[in-house]
Enzyme design. Structure first.
Site, PDB file in Angstrom:
ATOM      1  N   ARG A  11       0.840  -1.194   0.000  1.00  0.00           N
ATOM      2  CA  ARG A  11       0.000   0.000   0.000  1.00  0.00           C
ATOM      3  C   ARG A  11       0.879   1.249   0.000  1.00  0.00           C
ATOM      4  NH1 ARG A  11      -5.363   0.221   0.685  1.00  0.00           N
ATOM      5  NH2 ARG A  11      -5.386  -1.974   1.273  1.00  0.00           N
TER       6      ARG A  11
ATOM      7  N   THR B  56      -0.736   7.702  -0.988  1.00  0.00           N
ATOM      8  CA  THR B  56      -2.083   7.626  -1.580  1.00  0.00           C
ATOM      9  C   THR B  56      -2.965   6.600  -0.882  1.00  0.00           C
ATOM     10  OG1 THR B  56      -1.489   5.908  -3.189  1.00  0.00           O
ATOM     11  CG2 THR B  56      -1.067   8.210  -3.808  1.00  0.00           C
TER      12      THR B  56
ATOM     13  N   ASP C  93       3.803 -11.438  13.509  1.00  0.00           N
ATOM     14  CA  ASP C  93       3.956 -11.275  12.067  1.00  0.00           C
ATOM     15  C   ASP C  93       4.202 -12.635  11.426  1.00  0.00           C
ATOM     16  OD1 ASP C  93       5.431 -10.909   9.463  1.00  0.00           O
ATOM     17  OD2 ASP C  93       5.062  -8.802   9.944  1.00  0.00           O
TER      18      ASP C  93
ATOM     19  N   ASP D 226       7.416 -12.938   9.131  1.00  0.00           N
ATOM     20  CA  ASP D 226       8.665 -12.992   9.885  1.00  0.00           C
ATOM     21  C   ASP D 226       8.836 -14.353  10.566  1.00  0.00           C
ATOM     22  OD1 ASP D 226       9.467 -10.469   9.183  1.00  0.00           O
ATOM     23  OD2 ASP D 226       8.734  -9.501  11.011  1.00  0.00           O
TER      24      ASP D 226
END
Length: 209
Positions: free
Chosen positions: A104, A108, A200, A203
């Site tokens: 992302r 924006t 995560d 990870d």
């Protein structure tokens, strides 16, 4: 409207507990994610179409059921979704595998595609999108949008751990996509992590920080 299925099988719940444990190392974490994906695939593929065929057993001729209709494509969202692919391929070895990579844009906030490689006949396949974590739902919704632009029609999303916010986001964006999860957790924290979650996934799968 999207159907949300939580696959609360005892074996899945047991393995998810081990996956959540912060002391589970990368090797065991990878193996557990693969195993849970294989167990979940059994439920995700429950409604695949069958047709009747005639075969010859060592004793006689008989009629049996085999898979018919559309073939399957497994599409992991990079990078963590890769950890679920091998488990699924053990059950569906003829499936083709695509890959979607998105991030992302911080300015924006729009999704940027950095990698997309899909089977040429993606529009003729039952597509299963894989990602261990369904947190905000942004990446999953964006990946599904990209798949639809490339011609995919019959799409389902498969995640190990989810947050209610992520489920709702995908349902709002894609009410025609069914969602399969191993667990619906409590919430997202202020940083967008699932609580209690598992940290995560990328990870932990690949031993990076």
């Amino acid at each position: 409207m999207s159907k949300v299925t939580q696959i609360a099988h005892p074996l899945i719940l047991h393995k998810l507990a081990l996956i959540r444990d912060k002391n589970t190392g990368s090797k065991d974490f990878r193996e557990l994610v693969e195993e849970v994906a294989m167990l979940m695939a059994y439920e995700v593929t429950r409604d695949l179409q069958l047709h009747e065929v005639e075969i010859q057993t060592p004793i006689c001729t008989t009629k049996c059921k085999m898979l018919a209709g559309k073939k399957v494509a497994i599409v992991p969202i990079l990078r963590a979704g890769l950890g679920m692919v091998d488990g699924m391929l053990k059950l569906i070895p003829a499936a083709k595998v695509g890959h979607i990579g998105l991030y992302r844009d911080e300015k924006t906030l729009k999704p940027v595609e950095y990698f997309c490689k899909l089977p040429q006949d993606i529009g003729e396949r039952d597509v299963i999108v894989t990602d261990p974590m369904l947190a905000t739902g942004g990446s999953a919704a964006d990946a599904i949008t990209l798949l639809k632009k490339r011609g995919a029609k019959n799409i389902r999303l498969m995640c190990l751990i989810s947050a209610p916010e992520g489920i709702q986001a995908v349902m709002d964006a894609h009410p025609d996509v069914d969602i399969y999860v191993g667990s619906i957790d409590e919430k997202l924290d202020e940083n967008g992590y699932i609580v209690p979650g598992l940290g995560d996934a990328g990870d932990r799968l690949f031993g990076t920080k």
